[in-house]
Design a protein around this motif. Structure first.
Motif, mmCIF file in Angstrom:
data_model
loop_
_atom_site.group_PDB
_atom_site.id
_atom_site.type_symbol
_atom_site.label_atom_id
_atom_site.label_comp_id
_atom_site.label_asym_id
_atom_site.label_seq_id
_atom_site.Cartn_x
_atom_site.Cartn_y
_atom_site.Cartn_z
ATOM 1 N N SER A 399 -0.018 -3.512 -12.459
ATOM 2 C CA SER A 399 1.266 -3.397 -11.762
ATOM 3 C C SER A 399 1.014 -2.566 -10.504
ATOM 4 O O SER A 399 0.366 -1.520 -10.564
ATOM 5 C CB SER A 399 2.315 -2.765 -12.670
ATOM 6 O OG SER A 399 2.347 -1.380 -12.513
ATOM 7 N N ILE A 400 1.488 -3.090 -9.371
ATOM 8 C CA ILE A 400 1.207 -2.428 -8.086
ATOM 9 C C ILE A 400 2.506 -2.165 -7.344
ATOM 10 O O ILE A 400 3.341 -3.047 -7.190
ATOM 11 C CB ILE A 400 0.255 -3.296 -7.232
ATOM 12 C CG1 ILE A 400 -1.107 -3.355 -7.915
ATOM 13 C CG2 ILE A 400 0.129 -2.735 -5.817
ATOM 14 C CD1 ILE A 400 -2.154 -4.154 -7.224
ATOM 15 N N GLU A 401 2.676 -0.905 -6.932
ATOM 16 C CA GLU A 401 3.871 -0.499 -6.211
ATOM 17 C C GLU A 401 3.420 0.179 -4.921
ATOM 18 O O GLU A 401 2.797 1.242 -4.964
ATOM 19 C CB GLU A 401 4.635 0.504 -7.088
ATOM 20 C CG GLU A 401 6.120 0.538 -6.890
ATOM 21 C CD GLU A 401 6.770 1.550 -7.837
ATOM 22 O OE1 GLU A 401 7.503 2.399 -7.324
ATOM 23 O OE2 GLU A 401 6.500 1.509 -9.053
ATOM 24 N N LEU A 402 3.718 -0.463 -3.786
ATOM 25 C CA LEU A 402 3.322 0.099 -2.499
ATOM 26 C C LEU A 402 4.563 0.551 -1.738
ATOM 27 O O LEU A 402 5.593 -0.133 -1.747
ATOM 28 C CB LEU A 402 2.577 -0.952 -1.661
ATOM 29 C CG LEU A 402 1.294 -1.527 -2.270
ATOM 30 C CD1 LEU A 402 0.721 -2.624 -1.375
ATOM 31 C CD2 LEU A 402 0.245 -0.435 -2.485
ATOM 32 N N GLY A 403 4.458 1.694 -1.056
ATOM 33 C CA GLY A 403 5.596 2.239 -0.310
ATOM 34 C C GLY A 403 5.919 1.416 0.934
ATOM 35 O O GLY A 403 5.187 0.486 1.294
ATOM 36 N N PRO A 404 7.023 1.761 1.622
ATOM 37 C CA PRO A 404 7.471 0.990 2.793
ATOM 38 C C PRO A 404 6.445 0.921 3.924
ATOM 39 O O PRO A 404 6.459 -0.004 4.723
ATOM 40 C CB PRO A 404 8.748 1.719 3.241
ATOM 41 C CG PRO A 404 8.793 3.008 2.500
ATOM 42 C CD PRO A 404 7.959 2.845 1.278
ATOM 43 N N GLU A 405 5.521 1.895 3.958
ATOM 44 C CA GLU A 405 4.476 1.880 5.006
ATOM 45 C C GLU A 405 3.579 0.650 4.885
ATOM 46 O O GLU A 405 2.883 0.275 5.837
ATOM 47 C CB GLU A 405 3.598 3.143 4.911
ATOM 48 C CG GLU A 405 4.314 4.453 5.153
ATOM 49 C CD GLU A 405 5.106 4.957 3.949
ATOM 50 O OE1 GLU A 405 5.797 5.959 4.112
ATOM 51 O OE2 GLU A 405 5.043 4.345 2.855
ATOM 52 N N PHE A 406 3.571 0.026 3.702
ATOM 53 C CA PHE A 406 2.693 -1.124 3.435
ATOM 54 C C PHE A 406 3.455 -2.461 3.421
ATOM 55 O O PHE A 406 2.885 -3.494 3.140
ATOM 56 C CB PHE A 406 2.009 -0.964 2.063
ATOM 57 C CG PHE A 406 1.014 0.166 2.009
ATOM 58 C CD1 PHE A 406 -0.346 -0.086 2.113
ATOM 59 C CD2 PHE A 406 1.429 1.482 1.845
ATOM 60 C CE1 PHE A 406 -1.270 0.957 2.056
ATOM 61 C CE2 PHE A 406 0.515 2.522 1.778
ATOM 62 C CZ PHE A 406 -0.840 2.260 1.892
ATOM 63 N N LYS A 407 4.772 -2.409 3.708
ATOM 64 C CA LYS A 407 5.612 -3.602 3.485
ATOM 65 C C LYS A 407 5.226 -4.777 4.376
ATOM 66 O O LYS A 407 5.187 -5.930 3.939
ATOM 67 C CB LYS A 407 7.086 -3.239 3.708
ATOM 68 C CG LYS A 407 8.024 -4.370 3.337
ATOM 69 C CD LYS A 407 9.480 -4.011 3.521
ATOM 70 C CE LYS A 407 10.359 -5.192 3.165
ATOM 71 N NZ LYS A 407 11.768 -4.934 3.430
ATOM 72 N N LYS A 408 4.934 -4.499 5.653
ATOM 73 C CA LYS A 408 4.590 -5.588 6.573
ATOM 74 C C LYS A 408 3.102 -5.890 6.481
ATOM 75 O O LYS A 408 2.277 -4.979 6.346
ATOM 76 C CB LYS A 408 4.973 -5.204 7.997
ATOM 77 C CG LYS A 408 6.485 -5.069 8.158
ATOM 78 C CD LYS A 408 6.886 -4.806 9.588
ATOM 79 C CE LYS A 408 8.399 -4.819 9.718
ATOM 80 N NZ LYS A 408 8.828 -4.499 11.083
ATOM 81 N N VAL A 409 2.774 -7.177 6.580
ATOM 82 C CA VAL A 409 1.373 -7.598 6.406
ATOM 83 C C VAL A 409 0.451 -6.874 7.378
ATOM 84 O O VAL A 409 -0.620 -6.399 6.999
ATOM 85 C CB VAL A 409 1.242 -9.137 6.576
ATOM 86 C CG1 VAL A 409 -0.220 -9.553 6.550
ATOM 87 C CG2 VAL A 409 1.990 -9.863 5.468
ATOM 88 N N GLY A 410 0.865 -6.755 8.635
ATOM 89 C CA GLY A 410 0.026 -6.089 9.641
ATOM 90 C C GLY A 410 -0.282 -4.653 9.261
ATOM 91 O O GLY A 410 -1.434 -4.194 9.323
#
Length: 475
Positions: A399-410
């Motif tokens: 299970s992977i949870e990434l913060g908003p800093e990682f939301k956009k592919v770039g």
């Protein structure tokens, strides 16, 4: 289910709406009729009320375990005969906006520089080359993705895959206050319109002329799947089973995990197999619906449907799927979108079944956390197929949870020098300004959190196992 009648007030609403829609020259007569039909059904309160006491758990005849499907013949000629009856259709109407991309989601690079669409074309190309068959690829676009997709498919002009595109319907958004189409109020740009959900695939196939063209070429079944589901590949065992048993419709379901509790499930109801969505569940039964013990399977949206049956039901106007009201706001105006889902059509087809497939056939990429999974060493790429690493002993994915800093592919790609090894990872939670070096290995349960304004760089070659990191001092 009898159609409900309209009240005099609603009849007046529909009459005014018809006049307004008649003046919208951006859409076809089929689209105008389809839209008015949908709104009339919505106003009439025609709803599929489920009586909870009548719900039954489907038997193995209705939801067939994948393991009991007969193996397919090894004879290439027999396989060619099977495949020549098949069409692959990918639902390609979505934009990659949630992942910070412009244009169709299917052109996001998922692995080794290849996009969703590249992988789909390579898979079908390999089948056509190996067996000398002609499996065409259909892409159902929306008005949002149509122009871009036409440009993109040009690059496949030398492949041995026939690629056909068609558009799903374009319906006007309804202004809630006065029940008029938004484009009639001067909002004639894209914001005035919406694609009415993937349940529209059946009438759109017919209205586009693609359905009759496919039938004239001897095609019998269409395999429909979301373009972002990397697990939705052609399966000969399923195709062979459907042809042999004359099933008009098959929905692939797979065992629920805690991440899937809101997904629709198959039930037996009044002698037919039916999709039960959370929106249809009475409030006092919602927790029961979400229970993995009671409702063990959910809809992957991988659907196999007989083309002649689609033609019969569309022409008889019998595909009256449950309406999903979707309220939105455009420039401060409250609007309504009425949508339908393709899975809900199952109850209208004869001899419809579910097949309980392995989880590997459900690998959607909805967010960058999913992208991390498919770009990692958890998978390899062979002939366009994403294959799971046999060294992973746990059948479930981390299970992977990434913060908003990682939301956009770039942003996501820039924060990883290389994607970490996660074959032995159970869970990963990342929050804050975190950057990953190359050659990092993650194992067990790892949580990395930084305080606002603190930049944290995980060094090259770091091995993090069952670590809880709250700042540079914890590394």
């Amino acid at each position: 289910m009898a159609a409900a009648t309209l009240s005099p007030v609603d009849t007046e609403k529909i009459s005014k709406l018809k006049s307004a829609v008649a003046g919208l020259n951006q859409i076809s007569t089929d689209e105008k009729n389809g839209f008015i039909n949908l709104v009339s059904r919505y106003l009439s309160g025609e709803a599929q009320h489920v009586e909870w006491s009548k719900i039954q758990t489907p038997t193995d005849e209705v939801v067939v375990p994948y393991e009991i499907l007969a193996p397919t013949s090894d004879d290439p000629e027999e396989i060619k005969k099977l495949l020549d009856k098949l069409v692959v259709l990918k639902l390609n109407g979505g934009l990659g906006t949630t992942m910070g991309c412009t244009g169709p989601k299917s052109v996001i690079e998922v692995r080794d520089g290849l996009t969703f669409l590249d992988l789909i074309v390579i898979q079908i190309e390999n089948l056509n080359s190996k067996y000398g068959c002609n499996v065409p690829l259909l892409l159902m676009n929306s008005f949002n993705t149509h122009d871009d997709t036409l440009k993109i498919v040009e690059k496949y002009s030398n492949s041995n895959v026939e690629i056909h595109t068609f558009n799903q319907s374009q319906y006007p958004r309804l202004v809630i206050d006065d029940f008029t189409p938004l484009p009639s109020k001067g909002q004639t740009g894209k914001d005035g319109w919406y694609p009415p959900g993937h349940g529209d695939v059946f009438p759109s196939l017919k209205n586009s002329g693609k359905l009759d063209a496919l039938l004239s070429k001897g095609k019998e079944y269409v395999f429909i799947a979301n373009s972002d589901n990397l697990g939705a590949i052609v399966d000969l065992k399923i195709l062979s089973h459907l042809i042999k048993n004359k099933n008009e419709y098959c929905m692939e379901v797979t065992p629920k995990t805690l991440a899937d509790v809101k997904g629709g499930t198959l039930i037996s109801y009044e002698g037919r197999v039916q999709l039960l969505e959370i929106a249809q569940v009475p409030d006092d039964h919602v927790n029961e619906f979400k229970s993995i013990e009671k409702f063990k399977i959910f809809n992957t949206n991988n659907l196999w449907v007989n083309l002649k049956a689609i033609k019969r039901l569309v022409e008889a106007d019998e595909l009256k799927m449950e309406i999903i009201p979707n309220p939105k706001e455009v420039d401060g105006i409250k609007v309504l979108q009425l949508e339908t889902a393709a899975g809900a059509a199952i109850r209208f087809f004869d001899n419809a079944i579910g097949i309980n497939v392995p989880r590997s056939r459900f690998l959607p990429v909805k967010a960058t956390s999913d992208l991390l999974l498919v770009q990692s060493d958890l998978y390899t790429l062979e002939d366009g197929f994403i294959i799971r690493n046999k060294d992973r002993t746990n059948p479930a994915n981390p299970s992977i949870e990434l913060g908003p800093e990682f939301k956009k592919v770039g942003n996501f790609l820039s924060r990883f020098k290389s994607i970490p090894s996660i074959v032995e990872l159970d869970s990963l939670k990342v929050a804050g300004d975190v950057w990953f070096g190359s050659g990092i290995i993650l194992k067990g349960k790892v949580s990395i959190t930084t305080k606002p304004g603190v930049k944290l760089e995980i060094p090259d070659g770091a091995v993090l196992e069952n670590k809880n990191i709250n700042g540079p001092e914890d590394l």
